[in-house]
Design a protein around this motif. Structure first.
Motif, PDB file in Angstrom:
ATOM      1  N   PHE A  75       0.866  -1.171   0.000  1.00 54.40           N
ATOM      2  CA  PHE A  75       0.000   0.000   0.000  1.00 54.40           C
ATOM      3  C   PHE A  75       0.907   1.226   0.000  1.00 54.40           C
ATOM      4  O   PHE A  75       1.668   1.440   0.942  1.00 54.40           O
ATOM      5  N   VAL A  76       0.848   2.011  -1.048  1.00 55.55           N
ATOM      6  CA  VAL A  76       1.772   3.121  -1.249  1.00 55.55           C
ATOM      7  C   VAL A  76       1.055   4.467  -1.148  1.00 55.55           C
ATOM      8  O   VAL A  76      -0.034   4.646  -1.707  1.00 55.55           O
ATOM      9  N   VAL A  77       1.648   5.392  -0.415  1.00 60.63           N
ATOM     10  CA  VAL A  77       1.086   6.731  -0.243  1.00 60.63           C
ATOM     11  C   VAL A  77       2.152   7.769  -0.595  1.00 60.63           C
ATOM     12  O   VAL A  77       3.281   7.692  -0.101  1.00 60.63           O
ATOM     13  N   ARG A  78       1.818   8.714  -1.432  1.00 56.91           N
ATOM     14  CA  ARG A  78       2.745   9.806  -1.740  1.00 56.91           C
ATOM     15  C   ARG A  78       2.505  10.913  -0.721  1.00 56.91           C
ATOM     16  O   ARG A  78       1.486  11.612  -0.748  1.00 56.91           O
ATOM     17  N   LEU A  79       3.419  11.048   0.211  1.00 62.57           N
ATOM     18  CA  LEU A  79       3.262  11.988   1.318  1.00 62.57           C
ATOM     19  C   LEU A  79       3.489  13.434   0.906  1.00 62.57           C
ATOM     20  O   LEU A  79       2.879  14.345   1.451  1.00 62.57           O
ATOM     21  N   SER A  80       4.422  13.626  -0.025  1.00 61.34           N
ATOM     22  CA  SER A  80       4.725  14.968  -0.514  1.00 61.34           C
ATOM     23  C   SER A  80       5.396  14.823  -1.869  1.00 61.34           C
ATOM     24  O   SER A  80       5.536  13.711  -2.385  1.00 61.34           O
ATOM     25  N   GLU A  81       5.825  15.933  -2.435  1.00 61.32           N
ATOM     26  CA  GLU A  81       6.498  15.869  -3.732  1.00 61.32           C
ATOM     27  C   GLU A  81       7.735  14.975  -3.676  1.00 61.32           C
ATOM     28  O   GLU A  81       8.075  14.318  -4.652  1.00 61.32           O
TER      29      GLU A  81
ATOM     30  N   ARG B  63       8.516  12.660  -0.977  1.00 61.13           N
ATOM     31  CA  ARG B  63       8.469  11.661   0.096  1.00 61.13           C
ATOM     32  C   ARG B  63       7.348  10.660  -0.170  1.00 61.13           C
ATOM     33  O   ARG B  63       6.204  11.046  -0.438  1.00 61.13           O
ATOM     34  N   VAL B  64       7.690   9.378  -0.078  1.00 55.81           N
ATOM     35  CA  VAL B  64       6.741   8.298  -0.339  1.00 55.81           C
ATOM     36  C   VAL B  64       6.838   7.256   0.763  1.00 55.81           C
ATOM     37  O   VAL B  64       7.934   6.976   1.269  1.00 55.81           O
ATOM     38  N   MET B  65       5.699   6.703   1.152  1.00 56.08           N
ATOM     39  CA  MET B  65       5.695   5.635   2.152  1.00 56.08           C
ATOM     40  C   MET B  65       4.978   4.415   1.592  1.00 56.08           C
ATOM     41  O   MET B  65       3.946   4.537   0.933  1.00 56.08           O
ATOM     42  N   ALA B  66       5.534   3.233   1.865  1.00 57.42           N
ATOM     43  CA  ALA B  66       4.913   1.977   1.447  1.00 57.42           C
ATOM     44  C   ALA B  66       4.853   1.048   2.653  1.00 57.42           C
ATOM     45  O   ALA B  66       5.806   0.929   3.422  1.00 57.42           O
TER      46      ALA B  66
ATOM     47  N   GLU C 260      15.402 -24.916  24.825  1.00 61.38           N
ATOM     48  CA  GLU C 260      14.625 -26.049  25.336  1.00 61.38           C
ATOM     49  C   GLU C 260      13.126 -25.833  25.130  1.00 61.38           C
ATOM     50  O   GLU C 260      12.310 -25.993  26.047  1.00 61.38           O
ATOM     51  N   LEU C 261      12.772 -25.488  23.907  1.00 57.68           N
ATOM     52  CA  LEU C 261      11.376 -25.239  23.554  1.00 57.68           C
ATOM     53  C   LEU C 261      10.808 -26.431  22.792  1.00 57.68           C
ATOM     54  O   LEU C 261      11.520 -27.068  22.009  1.00 57.68           O
ATOM     55  N   PRO C 262       9.534 -26.748  22.993  1.00 60.94           N
ATOM     56  CA  PRO C 262       8.932 -27.852  22.261  1.00 60.94           C
ATOM     57  C   PRO C 262       8.665 -27.520  20.799  1.00 60.94           C
ATOM     58  O   PRO C 262       8.580 -28.418  19.951  1.00 60.94           O
ATOM     59  N   SER C 263       8.543 -26.217  20.487  1.00 65.37           N
ATOM     60  CA  SER C 263       8.253 -25.838  19.099  1.00 65.37           C
ATOM     61  C   SER C 263       8.510 -24.359  18.858  1.00 65.37           C
ATOM     62  O   SER C 263       8.426 -23.534  19.766  1.00 65.37           O
ATOM     63  N   ILE C 264       8.861 -24.050  17.608  1.00 74.23           N
ATOM     64  CA  ILE C 264       8.894 -22.683  17.086  1.00 74.23           C
ATOM     65  C   ILE C 264       8.303 -22.781  15.686  1.00 74.23           C
ATOM     66  O   ILE C 264       8.728 -23.617  14.882  1.00 74.23           O
ATOM     67  N   THR C 265       7.334 -21.954  15.382  1.00 75.13           N
ATOM     68  CA  THR C 265       6.700 -22.036  14.069  1.00 75.13           C
ATOM     69  C   THR C 265       7.705 -21.751  12.956  1.00 75.13           C
ATOM     70  O   THR C 265       8.626 -20.956  13.125  1.00 75.13           O
ATOM     71  N   ARG C 266       7.502 -22.385  11.805  1.00 77.59           N
ATOM     72  CA  ARG C 266       8.428 -22.251  10.680  1.00 77.59           C
ATOM     73  C   ARG C 266       7.880 -21.348   9.576  1.00 77.59           C
ATOM     74  O   ARG C 266       8.412 -21.327   8.466  1.00 77.59           O
ATOM     75  N   ALA C 267       6.824 -20.616   9.882  1.00 80.01           N
ATOM     76  CA  ALA C 267       6.309 -19.585   8.969  1.00 80.01           C
ATOM     77  C   ALA C 267       6.230 -18.292   9.771  1.00 80.01           C
ATOM     78  O   ALA C 267       5.468 -18.201  10.725  1.00 80.01           O
ATOM     79  N   ALA C 268       7.046 -17.320   9.417  1.00 82.51           N
ATOM     80  CA  ALA C 268       7.131 -16.076  10.186  1.00 82.51           C
ATOM     81  C   ALA C 268       6.398 -14.942   9.479  1.00 82.51           C
ATOM     82  O   ALA C 268       6.675 -14.645   8.315  1.00 82.51           O
ATOM     83  N   PRO C 269       5.443 -14.292  10.160  1.00 82.01           N
ATOM     84  CA  PRO C 269       4.767 -13.133   9.563  1.00 82.01           C
ATOM     85  C   PRO C 269       5.720 -11.938   9.525  1.00 82.01           C
ATOM     86  O   PRO C 269       6.502 -11.731  10.454  1.00 82.01           O
ATOM     87  N   VAL C 270       5.639 -11.167   8.467  1.00 81.21           N
ATOM     88  CA  VAL C 270       6.533 -10.016   8.296  1.00 81.21           C
ATOM     89  C   VAL C 270       5.726  -8.780   7.922  1.00 81.21           C
ATOM     90  O   VAL C 270       4.798  -8.836   7.118  1.00 81.21           O
ATOM     91  N   THR C 271       6.087  -7.660   8.521  1.00 83.70           N
ATOM     92  CA  THR C 271       5.458  -6.387   8.158  1.00 83.70           C
ATOM     93  C   THR C 271       6.557  -5.352   7.923  1.00 83.70           C
ATOM     94  O   THR C 271       7.641  -5.448   8.482  1.00 83.70           O
ATOM     95  N   MET C 272       6.222  -4.367   7.091  1.00 80.25           N
ATOM     96  CA  MET C 272       7.202  -3.326   6.808  1.00 80.25           C
ATOM     97  C   MET C 272       6.546  -1.964   6.639  1.00 80.25           C
ATOM     98  O   MET C 272       5.439  -1.849   6.128  1.00 80.25           O
ATOM     99  N   ARG C 273       7.270  -0.955   7.085  1.00 80.64           N
ATOM    100  CA  ARG C 273       6.925   0.443   6.802  1.00 80.64           C
ATOM    101  C   ARG C 273       8.172   1.055   6.186  1.00 80.64           C
ATOM    102  O   ARG C 273       9.216   1.140   6.832  1.00 80.64           O
ATOM    103  N   LEU C 274       8.073   1.459   4.924  1.00 82.08           N
ATOM    104  CA  LEU C 274       9.234   1.984   4.212  1.00 82.08           C
ATOM    105  C   LEU C 274       8.970   3.408   3.758  1.00 82.08           C
ATOM    106  O   LEU C 274       7.984   3.683   3.064  1.00 82.08           O
ATOM    107  N   VAL C 275       9.852   4.296   4.156  1.00 75.78           N
ATOM    108  CA  VAL C 275       9.718   5.700   3.773  1.00 75.78           C
ATOM    109  C   VAL C 275      10.928   6.078   2.916  1.00 75.78           C
ATOM    110  O   VAL C 275      12.069   5.841   3.313  1.00 75.78           O
TER     111      VAL C 275
END
Length: 198
Positions: A141-147, A149-152, A179-194
């Protein structure tokens, strides 16, 4: 985790490059604002305990030709537990300094976006992580903040398959050390890029 990251980065870059052109018709190049950008990922241990993590240092550029390069400083991983940070760096990232996201974008798509304009776009690229290349796809999702500056941001949930990314053995090692019984092998990822125009 980095998988999604990369796609997100590309989207932002894409937005940044395409949004603005000089009066003479030549596109601008863009630089990632690391202070106001964020790359985060999650993990679930013991089947039900979710935790949020991030990378404190990311950098990147989008060239006037649409070439996108985003670098993630793997040693800057922040899990809010010092020993876990150290184990991530050693066992998951194998002391490799940087993960790189690369893509090529069509700047013409975003040239018409006005200040305040918003758009959702599909992006794809390649993530190079600990010697493994992973093809990535994401909606941004991309927003043009100014002439100049852009954020995605990620428009939908992105998941990184640890086996596909070549870090599964490291995750197994973390599970054993903690010493954990499990760790999930699909990791959710989020990003804010300016991105700022140069």
């Amino acid at each position: 985790m980095l998988n999604s990251l990369k796609t997100v980065v590309i989207a932002a870059a894409l937005a940044a490059t395409g949004s603005i052109a000089y009066a003479d018709g030549h596109a601008k190049s863009w630089t990632l604002d690391g202070e106001n950008s964020k790359l985060a990922f999650g993990s679930i241990k013991k089947d039900y305990l979710g935790e949020a993590h991030s990378f404190k240092t990311i950098s990147g550029t989008v060239g006037a030709d649409g070439a996108v390069v985003i670098d993630v400083n793997l040693a800057s991983v922040e899990t809010n537990i010092d020993i876990r940070n150290e184990r991530m760096i050693e066992h998951v990232f194998k002391n490799v300094a940087t993960a790189t996201l690369a893509s090529q974008i069509d700047m013409a798509e975003l040239t018409a976006m006005p200040v305040g304009g918003m758009s959702t776009m599909e992006l794809d690229g390649t993530l190079t992580l600990v010697g493994t290349e992973v093809e990535l796809y994401a909606d941004m999702f991309v927003v043009r903040l100014s002439e100049d500056r852009v954020m995605a941001t990620t428009d939908s949930m992105i998941f990184l398959d640890t086996e596909e990314a070549g870090i599964d053995p490291g995750v197994t090692k973390l599970m054993e050390l903690a010493e954990l019984p499990s760790i999930t092998r699909a990791a959710p990822v989020t990003m804010r890029l300016v991105f700022d125009a140069n």
